[in-house]
Scaffold this motif. Sequence first.
Motif, PDB file in Angstrom:
ATOM      1  N   GLY A  56       0.815  -1.213   0.000  1.00 47.98           N
ATOM      2  CA  GLY A  56       0.000   0.000   0.000  1.00 47.98           C
ATOM      3  C   GLY A  56       0.846   1.258   0.000  1.00 47.98           C
ATOM      4  N   ILE A  57       0.185   2.375  -0.163  1.00 43.83           N
ATOM      5  CA  ILE A  57       0.831   3.686  -0.243  1.00 43.83           C
ATOM      6  C   ILE A  57       0.172   4.595   0.789  1.00 43.83           C
ATOM      7  N   SER A  58       0.967   5.236   1.619  1.00 43.29           N
ATOM      8  CA  SER A  58       0.396   6.094   2.664  1.00 43.29           C
ATOM      9  C   SER A  58      -0.168   7.378   2.036  1.00 43.29           C
ATOM     10  N   PRO A  59      -1.160   7.965   2.697  1.00 44.33           N
ATOM     11  CA  PRO A  59      -1.770   9.188   2.177  1.00 44.33           C
ATOM     12  C   PRO A  59      -0.774  10.323   1.953  1.00 44.33           C
ATOM     13  N   LYS A  60       0.285  10.397   2.765  1.00 43.49           N
ATOM     14  CA  LYS A  60       1.251  11.487   2.599  1.00 43.49           C
ATOM     15  C   LYS A  60       2.040  11.351   1.294  1.00 43.49           C
ATOM     16  N   HIS A  61       2.159  10.129   0.768  1.00 46.69           N
ATOM     17  CA  HIS A  61       2.890   9.911  -0.483  1.00 46.69           C
ATOM     18  C   HIS A  61       2.016  10.041  -1.724  1.00 46.69           C
ATOM     19  N   MET A  62       0.710   9.897  -1.576  1.00 47.15           N
ATOM     20  CA  MET A  62      -0.185   9.864  -2.730  1.00 47.15           C
ATOM     21  C   MET A  62      -0.036  11.049  -3.690  1.00 47.15           C
ATOM     22  N   PRO A  63       0.087  12.277  -3.223  1.00 50.17           N
ATOM     23  CA  PRO A  63       0.207  13.388  -4.186  1.00 50.17           C
ATOM     24  C   PRO A  63       1.505  13.358  -4.996  1.00 50.17           C
ATOM     25  N   LEU A  64       2.475  12.559  -4.585  1.00 54.21           N
ATOM     26  CA  LEU A  64       3.799  12.576  -5.211  1.00 54.21           C
ATOM     27  C   LEU A  64       4.124  11.343  -6.046  1.00 54.21           C
ATOM     28  N   ILE A  65       3.276  10.318  -6.028  1.00 53.52           N
ATOM     29  CA  ILE A  65       3.657   9.040  -6.630  1.00 53.52           C
ATOM     30  C   ILE A  65       3.873   9.103  -8.142  1.00 53.52           C
ATOM     31  N   PHE A  66       3.328  10.096  -8.819  1.00 55.53           N
ATOM     32  CA  PHE A  66       3.516  10.205 -10.266  1.00 55.53           C
ATOM     33  C   PHE A  66       4.663  11.139 -10.633  1.00 55.53           C
ATOM     34  N   ASP A  67       5.364  11.670  -9.643  1.00 55.66           N
ATOM     35  CA  ASP A  67       6.538  12.525  -9.902  1.00 55.66           C
ATOM     36  C   ASP A  67       7.726  11.665 -10.309  1.00 55.66           C
ATOM     37  N   ARG A  68       8.502  12.162 -11.254  1.00 50.74           N
ATOM     38  CA  ARG A  68       9.694  11.429 -11.677  1.00 50.74           C
ATOM     39  C   ARG A  68      10.659  11.257 -10.510  1.00 50.74           C
ATOM     40  N   PHE A  69      11.243  10.086 -10.397  1.00 51.24           N
ATOM     41  CA  PHE A  69      12.252   9.703  -9.411  1.00 51.24           C
ATOM     42  C   PHE A  69      11.716   9.596  -7.984  1.00 51.24           C
ATOM     43  N   TYR A  70      10.398   9.777  -7.790  1.00 44.95           N
ATOM     44  CA  TYR A  70       9.835   9.656  -6.441  1.00 44.95           C
ATOM     45  C   TYR A  70       9.583   8.188  -6.129  1.00 44.95           C
ATOM     46  N   ARG A  71       9.995   7.766  -4.949  1.00 46.14           N
ATOM     47  CA  ARG A  71       9.778   6.397  -4.498  1.00 46.14           C
ATOM     48  C   ARG A  71       9.143   6.424  -3.119  1.00 46.14           C
ATOM     49  N   ALA A  72       7.930   5.933  -3.037  1.00 47.91           N
ATOM     50  CA  ALA A  72       7.230   5.909  -1.750  1.00 47.91           C
ATOM     51  C   ALA A  72       7.654   4.716  -0.905  1.00 47.91           C
ATOM     52  N   ALA A  73       8.086   3.633  -1.550  1.00 49.73           N
ATOM     53  CA  ALA A  73       8.446   2.415  -0.822  1.00 49.73           C
ATOM     54  C   ALA A  73       9.761   2.600  -0.088  1.00 49.73           C
ATOM     55  N   PRO A  74       9.861   2.068   1.118  1.00 49.27           N
ATOM     56  CA  PRO A  74      11.137   2.138   1.834  1.00 49.27           C
ATOM     57  C   PRO A  74      12.196   1.306   1.118  1.00 49.27           C
ATOM     58  N   LEU A  75      13.450   1.634   1.319  1.00 46.31           N
ATOM     59  CA  LEU A  75      14.540   0.942   0.640  1.00 46.31           C
ATOM     60  C   LEU A  75      14.593  -0.547   0.973  1.00 46.31           C
ATOM     61  N   ASN A  76      14.091  -0.955   2.111  1.00 46.09           N
ATOM     62  CA  ASN A  76      14.119  -2.374   2.487  1.00 46.09           C
ATOM     63  C   ASN A  76      12.922  -3.154   1.945  1.00 46.09           C
ATOM     64  N   SER A  77      12.159  -2.562   1.026  1.00 48.63           N
ATOM     65  CA  SER A  77      10.967  -3.230   0.492  1.00 48.63           C
ATOM     66  C   SER A  77      11.274  -4.171  -0.656  1.00 48.63           C
TER      67      SER A  77
END
Length: 138
Positions: A56-77
């Motif tokens: 899933g994706i947290s609400p705080k990340h939702m406005p940014l998920i379509f931005d280039r180079f943005y990664r909502a997932a933590p590095l350990n995912s």
Amino acid sequence: MNEELACTGDEAFLHELFLIFLDNAIKYSPAGTCICVTLEIQDETIRVRFQDQGIGISPKHMPLIFDRFYRAAPLNSGEAQSGGLGLAIAQAIAIAQGGAIECESTVGVGSTFTVNLPLTERHQALPGNLPKQKLILS
């Protein structure tokens, strides 16, 4: 659904668009969970929905998920090899084909991405200079 549907657009780009969502659903879902792809017609639009049971994706990340180079997932995912371009590319393809993408997500439950594309008979002109081809979805 036993009928064929046609939307206007570049076949290679539309294949890439669908592969991005399938790849993400597999990448972010635990083994043994379901990934559901559905197709429906609503108004003058073909709606292709990709639903997973992933992180899933947290609400705080939702406005940014379509931005280039943005990664909502933590590095350990398990997503460390990703460059954060998939959803940006998907959105650019959808817009270029006269469509749009919607996202609903709940952390720990999963995400649903819906690609909306115009039906061929109802949509005659595409923005930009992309060649028009038919992609048959059945």
